[in-house]
Scaffold this motif. Structure first.
Motif, PDB file in Angstrom:
ATOM      1  N   LEU A 161      74.339  34.909 -67.420  1.00  0.00           N
ATOM      2  CA  LEU A 161      73.672  34.878 -66.121  1.00  0.00           C
ATOM      3  C   LEU A 161      74.072  36.090 -65.301  1.00  0.00           C
ATOM      4  N   THR A 162      73.046  36.771 -64.759  1.00  0.00           N
ATOM      5  CA  THR A 162      73.283  37.950 -63.944  1.00  0.00           C
ATOM      6  C   THR A 162      72.362  37.903 -62.725  1.00  0.00           C
ATOM      7  N   GLY A 163      72.949  38.003 -61.535  1.00  0.00           N
ATOM      8  CA  GLY A 163      72.169  37.968 -60.306  1.00  0.00           C
ATOM      9  C   GLY A 163      72.919  37.248 -59.204  1.00  0.00           C
ATOM     10  N   GLU A 164      72.183  36.880 -58.128  1.00  0.00           N
ATOM     11  CA  GLU A 164      72.811  36.276 -56.956  1.00  0.00           C
ATOM     12  C   GLU A 164      72.054  35.047 -56.474  1.00  0.00           C
ATOM     13  N   LYS A 165      72.794  34.141 -55.836  1.00  0.00           N
ATOM     14  CA  LYS A 165      72.233  33.031 -55.076  1.00  0.00           C
ATOM     15  C   LYS A 165      72.771  33.127 -53.648  1.00  0.00           C
ATOM     16  N   ALA A 166      72.001  32.629 -52.686  1.00  0.00           N
ATOM     17  CA  ALA A 166      72.395  32.752 -51.277  1.00  0.00           C
ATOM     18  C   ALA A 166      72.258  31.416 -50.564  1.00  0.00           C
ATOM     19  N   TRP A 167      73.099  31.224 -49.534  1.00  0.00           N
ATOM     20  CA  TRP A 167      73.048  30.050 -48.660  1.00  0.00           C
ATOM     21  C   TRP A 167      73.217  28.748 -49.446  1.00  0.00           C
ATOM     22  N   ILE A 168      74.180  28.726 -50.343  1.00  0.00           N
ATOM     23  CA  ILE A 168      74.355  27.563 -51.207  1.00  0.00           C
ATOM     24  C   ILE A 168      75.348  26.579 -50.570  1.00  0.00           C
ATOM     25  N   ALA A 169      74.859  25.389 -50.265  1.00  0.00           N
ATOM     26  CA  ALA A 169      75.715  24.350 -49.690  1.00  0.00           C
ATOM     27  C   ALA A 169      76.751  23.907 -50.720  1.00  0.00           C
ATOM     28  N   ASN A 170      78.006  23.859 -50.307  1.00  0.00           N
ATOM     29  CA  ASN A 170      79.153  23.550 -51.165  1.00  0.00           C
ATOM     30  C   ASN A 170      79.478  24.698 -52.117  1.00  0.00           C
ATOM     31  N   GLY A 171      78.811  25.850 -51.934  1.00  0.00           N
ATOM     32  CA  GLY A 171      78.971  26.939 -52.890  1.00  0.00           C
ATOM     33  C   GLY A 171      80.405  27.344 -53.146  1.00  0.00           C
ATOM     34  N   ASN A 172      81.239  27.364 -52.111  1.00  0.00           N
ATOM     35  CA  ASN A 172      82.615  27.840 -52.278  1.00  0.00           C
ATOM     36  C   ASN A 172      83.626  26.719 -52.506  1.00  0.00           C
ATOM     37  N   VAL A 173      83.168  25.450 -52.555  1.00  0.00           N
ATOM     38  CA  VAL A 173      84.095  24.340 -52.816  1.00  0.00           C
ATOM     39  C   VAL A 173      83.664  23.500 -54.014  1.00  0.00           C
ATOM     40  N   ALA A 174      82.446  23.724 -54.534  1.00  0.00           N
ATOM     41  CA  ALA A 174      81.928  22.899 -55.620  1.00  0.00           C
ATOM     42  C   ALA A 174      82.720  23.112 -56.914  1.00  0.00           C
ATOM     43  N   ASP A 175      82.774  22.054 -57.711  1.00  0.00           N
ATOM     44  CA  ASP A 175      83.380  22.130 -59.036  1.00  0.00           C
ATOM     45  C   ASP A 175      82.359  22.540 -60.092  1.00  0.00           C
ATOM     46  N   PHE A 176      81.073  22.401 -59.765  1.00  0.00           N
ATOM     47  CA  PHE A 176      80.017  22.846 -60.667  1.00  0.00           C
ATOM     48  C   PHE A 176      78.769  23.134 -59.845  1.00  0.00           C
ATOM     49  N   HIS A 177      77.871  23.928 -60.417  1.00  0.00           N
ATOM     50  CA  HIS A 177      76.628  24.302 -59.748  1.00  0.00           C
ATOM     51  C   HIS A 177      75.445  24.004 -60.672  1.00  0.00           C
ATOM     52  N   CYS A 178      74.390  23.404 -60.118  1.00  0.00           N
ATOM     53  CA  CYS A 178      73.120  23.288 -60.834  1.00  0.00           C
ATOM     54  C   CYS A 178      72.272  24.487 -60.425  1.00  0.00           C
ATOM     55  N   VAL A 179      72.038  25.393 -61.360  1.00  0.00           N
ATOM     56  CA  VAL A 179      71.530  26.726 -61.063  1.00  0.00           C
ATOM     57  C   VAL A 179      70.144  26.925 -61.676  1.00  0.00           C
ATOM     58  N   LEU A 180      69.222  27.432 -60.864  1.00  0.00           N
ATOM     59  CA  LEU A 180      67.893  27.801 -61.344  1.00  0.00           C
ATOM     60  C   LEU A 180      67.895  29.284 -61.688  1.00  0.00           C
ATOM     61  N   ALA A 181      67.515  29.605 -62.928  1.00  0.00           N
ATOM     62  CA  ALA A 181      67.554  30.995 -63.388  1.00  0.00           C
ATOM     63  C   ALA A 181      66.328  31.304 -64.236  1.00  0.00           C
ATOM     64  N   ARG A 182      66.065  32.598 -64.404  1.00  0.00           N
ATOM     65  CA  ARG A 182      64.888  33.060 -65.145  1.00  0.00           C
ATOM     66  C   ARG A 182      65.244  33.273 -66.616  1.00  0.00           C
ATOM     67  N   THR A 183      64.606  32.459 -67.470  1.00  0.00           N
ATOM     68  CA  THR A 183      64.836  32.569 -68.910  1.00  0.00           C
ATOM     69  C   THR A 183      63.661  33.219 -69.626  1.00  0.00           C
ATOM     70  N   GLY A 184      62.514  33.383 -68.941  1.00  0.00           N
ATOM     71  CA  GLY A 184      61.452  34.217 -69.457  1.00  0.00           C
ATOM     72  C   GLY A 184      60.474  33.590 -70.419  1.00  0.00           C
ATOM     73  N   GLU A 185      60.309  32.247 -70.392  1.00  0.00           N
ATOM     74  CA  GLU A 185      59.305  31.626 -71.260  1.00  0.00           C
ATOM     75  C   GLU A 185      57.877  31.963 -70.826  1.00  0.00           C
ATOM     76  N   GLY A 186      57.737  32.413 -69.574  1.00  0.00           N
ATOM     77  CA  GLY A 186      56.431  32.783 -69.053  1.00  0.00           C
ATOM     78  C   GLY A 186      56.627  33.538 -67.750  1.00  0.00           C
TER      79      GLY A 186
END
Length: 388
Positions: A161-186
């Motif tokens: 994974l390469t890139g950035e996310k912004a304004w993520i609630a719990n971003g700096n205290v979370a133990d895990f993140h559910c992340v939307l990313a571009r995998t390129g199927e279309g």
């Protein structure tokens, strides 16, 4: 303590279990009214972990993940979600914040995750022992989910994974993140996928952001962050659909949070207006005060009905008008909440501006609702688009 309108709960939108839940919530809020003072003014990250432990211990996070009724379909009961958020936000905004982000971060896993993902994350979310985040927004795409630029490149062992996310609630205290990313199927919306990424994953950095109301918000930077193939949630290329489904359902619960803030504001304004004396008698007896209180009552009735209708539609899987109705509910409830809290503060005069007072806190907290999970302007575009 009375928070909910019993005449509303008697409507066919709710059933016996919801009414029992409302009673338990009112009892819990009354018993824990002083609890927020134990974390107020301290480190917000520590507060969030403390709150998650309390909500997990008392069973509220069970509702954040699933419907506890026997034989219920996967995912939570959204009428219960809305009742809980209304009660928690009435008590304290961070209580609602923690509950909502735990639920948001659990949804894709609960609905589309593998058996291993569910076993790893869902019990920990329900107990409050692990915090999650939902990482959708990016610095350049904002509310345009289809414009996500975070790339998940396939490797021999999984994804990089390469890139950035912004304004993520719990971003700096979370133990895990559910992340939307571009995998390129279309192209655009057709090439996105969901991943669950542990906070300790290598080359994942956080950049905390301070807001006007204390929240653990941060950006996420993925600098070649590698995750195994087992991190993929659901089917590749289906991330856009999962994200839209999540937002359409949880927008109605933002309306419920607005209701909780406004019920607290009205209760405080009523008590103040009855106790505050003016040259003409009690503040309550002035015509302008009665008009302001009447406007608050009209808002609360209308917004409550919108929340009830849309939450019922979510639970009944009435998808034909859900996108429009969830947007209508969020924009009406959150825009109106700003006015209700402002009018309540105005009745207090200078006393309403004192730092740390209930009205001052509500005034800062309610402003966030018109922006996150789709700003009011975005909701109006969705509503207008549905009129075609």
């Amino acid at each position: 303590m009375k928070i909910f309108d019993p005449t509303l709960l008697r409507l066919p939108f709710y059933d016996h279990e919801h009414r029992e839940l409302a009673d338990r919530l009112e009892d819990w809020v009354e018993r824990n009214a002083a609890l927020p003072e134990t974390w107020r003014g301290g480190d917000v990250g520590d507060a969030v972990r403390q709150i998650a432990a309390v909500l997990g211990r008392d069973g509220w996070l069970d509702h954040a993940v699933e419907n506890p009724r026997r034989g219920a379909p996967p995912g939570p009961d959204f009428r219960a979600i809305c009742l809980i958020r209304e009660a928690l936000s009435y008590c304290d905004d961070l209580l609602d914040f923690v509950f909502s982000i735990q639920s948001l971060s659990a949804y894709a896993i609960a609905m589309y995750g593998t058996a291993e993902q569910k076993a790893t994350y869902l019990p920990a979310i329900k107990s409050g022992s692990r915090l999650g985040s939902l990482a959708l927004s990016e610095p350049r795409s904002g509310s345009d989910i289809a414009g996500v630029q975070l790339v998940a490149e396939r490797t021999g062992a999984g994804f990089r994974l390469t890139g950035e996310k912004a304004w993520i609630a719990n971003g700096n205290v979370a133990d895990f993140h559910c992340v939307l990313a571009r995998t390129g199927e279309g192209p655009a919306a057709y090439g996105l996928s969901f991943f669950v990424v542990p906070a300790e994953a290598p080359n994942l950095l956080t950049t905390p952001v301070d807001l006007i109301a204390p929240r653990p918000i941060s950006g996420l930077r993925f600098e070649g962050c590698e995750v195994p193939s087992s991190a993929l949630i659901g089917k590749p290329g289906h991330g856009f659909r999962y994200a839209l489904e999540t937002l359409e359902r949880y927008r109605v619960s933002v309306g419920a949070t607005a209701l909780g803030f406004c019920r607290r504001a009205m209760h405080e304004a009523l008590a103040w207006s009855r106790a505050r004396h003016t040259p003409g008698g009690a503040l309550f007896d002035l015509q302008m005060t009665k008009e302001r209180l009447a406007d608050m009552a009209v808002y609360l009735d209308a917004a409550s009905l919108l929340v009830a209708r849309t939450a019922w539609e979510v639970d009944a899987w009435k998808a034909d008008a859900l996108s429009r109705h969830s947007s209508i509910t969020k924009v009406y409830a959150t825009d109106g909440a700003q006015e209700v809290v402002d009018r309540a503060l105005q009745m207090f005069g200078a006393a309403g501006l004192v730092s740390g007072s209930i009205t001052e806190r509500l005034y800062r907290q309610v402003r966030l609702l018109r922006i996150y999970e789709g700003a009011s302007e975005v909701q109006k575009m969705i509503i207008a688009g549905s009129l075609r």
